[in-house]
Motif scaffolding. Structure first.
Motif, short mmCIF file in Angstrom:
data_model
loop_
_atom_site.label_atom_id
_atom_site.label_comp_id
_atom_site.label_asym_id
_atom_site.label_seq_id
_atom_site.Cartn_x
_atom_site.Cartn_y
_atom_site.Cartn_z
N GLY A 122 0.31 -1.07 -0.19
CA GLY A 122 -0.26 0.13 0.56
C GLY A 122 0.91 0.99 -0.23
N ASN A 123 2.02 1.03 0.28
CA ASN A 123 2.50 2.42 0.66
C ASN A 123 3.79 2.35 -0.97
N THR A 124 3.79 3.33 -1.61
CA THR A 124 4.21 3.28 -2.99
C THR A 124 5.96 4.65 -3.11
N PRO A 171 13.32 24.67 3.64
CA PRO A 171 12.46 24.34 2.70
C PRO A 171 13.81 23.18 2.24
N GLY A 172 14.51 22.52 1.90
CA GLY A 172 15.51 21.81 2.11
C GLY A 172 14.58 20.52 2.35
N ALA A 173 14.78 19.96 3.99
CA ALA A 173 13.91 18.96 4.43
C ALA A 173 12.53 19.00 4.01
N GLY A 174 11.82 20.22 4.13
CA GLY A 174 10.49 20.50 3.73
C GLY A 174 10.38 20.03 2.62
N LEU A 175 11.07 19.77 1.56
CA LEU A 175 10.78 19.10 0.12
C LEU A 175 11.27 17.81 0.07
N LEU A 176 12.00 17.79 1.17
CA LEU A 176 12.62 15.84 1.03
C LEU A 176 10.66 15.10 1.40
N LEU A 177 10.81 15.79 2.67
CA LEU A 177 9.78 15.63 3.66
C LEU A 177 8.08 15.17 2.84
N GLY A 183 4.35 9.25 -1.03
CA GLY A 183 4.85 7.78 -0.99
C GLY A 183 3.64 7.00 -0.24
N ARG A 184 2.72 7.80 0.55
CA ARG A 184 2.01 7.65 2.01
C ARG A 184 1.80 6.75 2.46
N ASP A 185 3.14 6.71 3.06
CA ASP A 185 3.71 5.99 3.95
C ASP A 185 4.66 6.81 5.28
N LEU A 186 3.25 6.74 6.06
CA LEU A 186 2.88 6.77 7.20
C LEU A 186 4.88 7.63 7.98
N VAL A 221 0.30 16.80 8.50
CA VAL A 221 0.07 14.76 8.94
C VAL A 221 -1.31 14.00 8.43
N LEU A 222 -2.46 14.64 9.91
CA LEU A 222 -3.09 14.55 10.29
C LEU A 222 -4.46 14.90 9.14
#
Lengths: 418, 674
Positions: A122-124, A171-177, A183-186, A221-222
């Motif tokens: 279920g995770n991409t 911004p850098g960390a945010g982009l990756l996050l 990918g919907r991998d919580l 996230v929520l």
């Protein structure tokens, strides 16, 4: 030293803090704790992957050692990576930070390219090149730790200001996050978020800013995971299953329930290595996300506490590096790696012991897993390299002679005595 | 700044003290500068009070130091301000102190985890373990092996073999993944029903498409094949599909001897419960006690090695050893079938009894009834030897003769004047089977010629109650004791219900009914010196450990004296003489004593006949009684014509098979006429 200065000595700031640790509190303690705990977890992981996967492997028509050998391959792949990582000087890591970030973003972006994207459970968040598959988020974690250390460490004294703390790290960390969240991998997203938060926190970014950022991240996230149409029901059920009465024994809380069964069956001393019952196809992901339940079943409370303590040791050692290493880059990066590895361990264990809802993250170093294992080993290798450059550590390590001579010395002495 | 700090650390890094001082100095400077965030967090009332107490250092610095020094302290007592240029928005918080917060959080987490682990694994552990174990336990009923039915020499007439029921769990099959498996032809296995069908179809002998259609659906249990042989089951087991294709051990009853003793042996139903013949009569011996196997199994149904077990093994049933002799049974069936075919009879019965023991060597019914073949209901009909009753006819005269001799009313050479029609004092007229001039017959002659009018004269001197008592003593109207299902014991009315005609009719075997077994038993009693033995089919039972437990038999009862029996036997020998009614019953080398019978059967508004011959041999030292009955023979209605040849064949075969020595030459023949 401090001991001679009287009863108030322990409270003084002289080098003799924690005198009760005696010679354990040396300049190489962090190094040995890291090497020891990582090594033990790694070996223990191999043993438990073998024990928990044989039944499933046989049932799938494979060799009983199939999963174990796969894990072994990754360990063999990870060991040289780890070894190299322990020897790289700090400046190399700093130099690799920005290129690494680009590579990580590029890899993570591939999860949205249909030609490479793979979906597991279920995770991409997976990509594949032919038979080779990997989870780019794992590389992303390592890269983020290094990159955040570099950019936050360089600006360390400026971090009191929101602007400097914000750019370019957020911004850098945010982009990756965001890419990982896509990918919907919580589970992975939470770990990445913990890593980023840990880096900012230890770097000394303003607490207010972190609160604002954390709050907005939590809201996103929520929104994404609790109330998005496609996954909403599933996740809400999981959460209610963890904290409420189990209503769907065959469905939502099946895995959590069988994790509990495993832990309960193990009791104090366990049913014995290899004798797990839950691994007979009852517990899904027995060799992976729920390997901790199998540890609890086969080795009992002593096994679970031992694994927990090994992660505590890892945490303590990394904390020591943060505290003792003079380089802000090292402090931030080590804190990030610590939040990642220990945080992921806590998340995994918390899920298995029923403190948290089921969130699929593997137990670092122990669970079966390819790219995750290699990158975790690389990250720990990097922290070990930091520990090697703690004040005094380099000299102490250099003075102890080669590994071969040390090993032979033991043998030789033994013979001599007879 | 970071570079400077790092360099200073490496330069004087040999000393731990220096390093920590450098680090703490920086930290201290940050805090001393103003460090809003830090001071806000730590400036609790408690700290403030301490601040007053401690006089050294910057007030904030010392407060912070004290607040954190309990968990190890940062060090840096000497505050250095050589670095840390003042920043307008304030310098960042100390990484060390921030790290300490993380440690505190981690410590809390670990405490919670340890508490939870202790709770789950120590306090709740036993209960969880018990629930988990209960969920893992599988209960499987182990069918008991049903005992065999064998003939007297151990030839197997009925036995059980292991078979399997192959089923499909359609829901589980939906989740089947072929993975890296390949089928018998090396093709990769597909997922789902198609994959299972791909693996299974060649073994079950169907096509993949056909089988896949059966595997598709939502049902948890669909039977794919029943009575699958163990060899096939092993092949299926090797596919390791137990989670998708469950198999159950069942039992199949087979009858290796086929039609031999078919109706006698009987049959079992789908639950392996005996429903006919011996299978029903001795079901309590044959049926074992099903066991229960409780074991820990994996989610996909595999027994977990070393897991908990709580099993009650199945107790196999005992074997039933019959008195039947397979070969004699076969011969009897073969002969009666041939006779039925030759005479056009509707059916025939042959009973062979070892008259010394009461053991039945054969109970043969005409017609091929194979218990293996359950497409017809023939096997459910059972053996006619105990089910069908009929008037014994002339064979019933033997009882009258026995009563006459035993009571001393007549002697074998008593003289009678026998017309073909005779009217009794109470006005009843009886006639012989065929017209004849008046004959001067002895008692033996009456029996040999089977004269009804003669027998009626004999009966004149036998009171009805005595006649009745002898009927009962010979076992008429009584249970045969064979315990075969569906037995009909026939009818002998009590004397007070006899009318004027019945009183005479019973003397030559009319107005009462018997079954073939009862009729046979009369002759066995005479052959056995007048002692009646209860006929039996059961030689014994063999327990699971192979020991034969002989069955207990009741003592024989004396019906007539040895002398009477011997005289009667002598008289019956004349029946098979050249002058008697059953010359065809002679067995070369042996003396035969017997009696023909032809009884009327009224059915469907018409009249038909039961032709019979019952005899014992060797007459000088009797071993066997063989009775032959043919219903509605078309060629002739006389037992001496249609039944006697069957007697000859079967008796001859039995005597030779058992190695009975030939008879000594016959003595002086009794005079039949005077």
């Amino acid at each position: 030293m401090a001991v001679t200065t009287g009863p108030r000595a322990p409270r003084t700031d002289r080098g003799g803090q924690r005198p009760w640790l005696g010679q354990w509190n040396s300049s190489v303690t962090s190094y040995y704790l890291l090497v020891g705990a990582s090594g033990l977890l790694l070996v223990f992981g191999l043993v438990m992957v073998l024990s928990s996967s044989t039944v499933t492997s046989i049932a799938d028509g494979e060799s009983p050692y199939a999963e174990f050998l796969r894990q072994g391959q990754f360990v063999l792949l990870g060991l040289p990576v780890m070894l190299v990582a322990t020897r790289l000087p700090v400046r190399v890591y700093k130099a690799l930070a920005w290129p690494g970030l680009f590579v990580a973003v590029a890899l993570q972006s591939l999860t949205f390219v249909p030609a490479f994207a793979l979906s597991k459970g279920g995770n991409t968040g997976w990509i594949g090149f032919g038979s080779f598959t990997m989870q780019p988020a794992e590389v992303g974690k390592l890269v983020l730790a290094v990159w955040l250390g570099t950019v936050l460490g360089r600006k360390h004294h400026l971090l009191g200001s929101w602007k400097h703390a914000f750019l370019p790290a957020v911004p850098g960390a945010g982009l990756l996050l965001v890419l990982v969240l896509g990918g919907r991998d919580l589970g992975t997203a939470m770990i990445v978020a913990a890593l980023v938060a840990g880096a900012f926190w230890v770097a000394g970014a303003p607490a207010k800013m972190l609160a604002v950022l954390g709050g907005s991240a939590a809201t996103v996230v929520l929104y994404l995971f609790l109330f998005s149409a496609s996954h909403g029901g599933n996740r809400l059920n999981r959460i209610s299953a963890a904290y409420g009465e189990c209503t769907d024994v065959q469905g939502t809380c099946y895995q959590a329930l069988h994790g509990m069964y495993g832990l309960g069956t193990g009791g104090l001393f366990g049913v014995g290595l290899g004798a797990s019952r839950e691994k007979w196809k009852y517990l899904p992901e027995a060799h992976n996300d729920f390997v901790y339940a199998i540890i609890g079943e086969e080795l009992g409370l002593f096994g679970t506490l031992m694994v927990l303590m090994l992660f505590v040791v890892l945490g303590v050692a990394m904390s020591r590096v943060v505290r003792r290493h003079p380089d802000p880059f090292v402090k931030v990066t080590t804190a990030a790696v610590g939040c990642w590895v220990v945080g992921q361990a806590f998340l995994n264990i918390g899920v298995v012991i029923g403190v948290l809802p089921v969130i699929g993250v593997p137990l670092p170093l122990v669970s079966a897993g390819g790219s995750a294992l290699v990158t975790t080993m690389a990250a720990l290798g990097m922290v070990i390299s930091f520990a090697r450059t703690e004040p005094g550590a380099e000299q102490a390590l250099a003075a102890r002679g080669s590994a071969v001579r040390r090993s032979l010395a033991v043998v030789g002495r033994g013979r001599g005595r007879r | 700044m970071s570079k400077a700090a790092g360099r200073s650390a490496t330069v004087d890094g040999a000393s731990r003290k220096t390093a920590s001082r450098a680090g703490s100095g920086r930290a201290g400077s940050g805090r001393a500068g103003s460090g809003k965030a830090a001071s806000r967090r730590t400036a609790s009332p408690k700290v403030a009070s301490r601040r007053k107490a401690s006089g050294t250092g910057g007030s904030r610095t010392s407060a912070v130091r004290q607040a954190v020094s309990r968990s190890g302290g940062i060090g840096g007592g000497v505050v250095r301000r050589r670095q840390g240029p003042p920043q307008p928005p304030g310098p960042p918080a100390s990484p060390e102190r921030r790290q300490r917060w993380l440690l505190v959080i981690a410590t809390l987490v670990v405490v919670v985890f340890v508490a939870r682990l202790v709770q789950v694994q120590v306090f709740e552990g036993p209960a969880l373990a018990a629930t988990a174990l209960e969920n893992r336990m599988a209960t499987v009923v182990v069918p008991a092996h049903r005992g065999q039915i064998t003939d007297r020499d151990g030839v197997v007439l009925a036995t059980s073999v292991d078979r399997y029921t192959v089923a499909a769990d359609q829901q589980a099959i939906q989740t089947f993944r072929g993975g890296s498996r390949v089928d018998a032809e090396g093709e990769p296995v597909e997922d789902g029903a198609l994959g299972v069908a791909q693996l299974l179809a060649p073994i079950l002998g169907t096509t993949k498409a056909e089988l896949a259609a059966q595997l598709n659906g939502d049902r948890r249990y669909v039977v794919l094949a029943r009575n699958v042989e163990p060899e096939t089951q092993r092949k299926i087991r090797e596919l390791r599909l137990q989670a998708y294709v469950p198999m159950e051990l069942t039992s199949k009853r087979t009858y290796p001897s086929g039609t031999v003793a078919g109706p006698l042996v009987g049959f079992v139903d789908a639950d392996q419960v005996g429903q006919g013949g011996i299978e029903r009569a001795y079901d309590d011996v044959l049926a074992g006690k099903a066991g229960v196997d409780r074991y820990e199994r994996s989610r996909d149904g595999v027994r977990i090695p070393g897991g908990a077990e709580d099993s009650t093994p199945a107790q196999p049933g005992g074997d039933v050893v019959l008195t039947i002799d397979h070969d004699i049974q076969w011969k009897a069936e073969d002969s009666i079938d041939e006779a039925v075919a030759r005479t056009g009879a509707s059916y025939g019965i042959v009973v062979v009894e070892d008259l010394r023991t009461g053991e039945l060597m054969a109970i043969a019914d005409s017609g091929d009834v194979d218990p293996n073949d359950r497409t017809s209901a023939n096997v459910a009909k059972g053996s006619r030897a105990v089910q069908d009753t009929f008037e014994p006819g002339s064979t019933g005269k033997v009882i009258t003769m026995a009563a006459a001799l035993e009571t001393g009313a007549w002697q074998p050479d008593s003289q009678f004047t026998v017309p073909d029609r005779f009217t009794t004092p109470n006005g009843q007229t009886f006639r012989d089977s065929h017209d004849h001039p008046v004959q001067q017959l002895t008692l033996a002659g009456i029996l040999a010629h089977s004269s009804n009018s003669g027998t009626v004269q004999v009966a004149e001197k036998i009171p009805p109650q005595v006649q009745y008592d002898y009927l009962k003593k010979f076992g008429l109207g009584e249970s045969t004791g064979l315990d075969l299902p569906g037995e009909s014991r026939g009818t002998v009315h009590p004397v007070d219900r006899w009318d004027a005609r019945t009183r005479y009719a019973v003397t030559f075997g009319q107005a009462l009914t018997v079954n073939a077994m009862q009729a046979t038993s009369v002759f066995s009693t005479i052959g056995n010196g007048g002692v009646r033995l209860q006929p039996t089919l059961l030689k014994g039972t063999r327990t699971a450990d192979g020991e034969l437990e002989p069955v207990e038999r009741p003592e024989g009862t004396r019906v007539v004296s040895e002398e009477t029996a011997a005289s009667l036997l002598h008289m019956m020998e004349e029946v098979t003489s050249e002058e008697g009614t059953a010359v065809g019953a002679q067995v070369p080398g042996y003396r035969v004593a017997g009696k023909t019978g032809t009884a009327q059967i009224f059915e469907g508004g018409g009249v038909t006949y039961m032709a019979s011959f019952i005899g014992v041999a060797p007459a000088d030292d009797p071993r066997f009684t063989v009775s032959v009955f043919l219903k509605s023979p078309k060629t002739s209605i006389f037992g001496g014509v249609v039944a006697a040849p069957v007697f000859r064949d079967v008796m001859g075969f039995a005597l030779q098979k058992e190695g009975v020595p030939p008879s000594s030459p016959a003595g002086e023949p009794l005079p039949l006429e005077w």
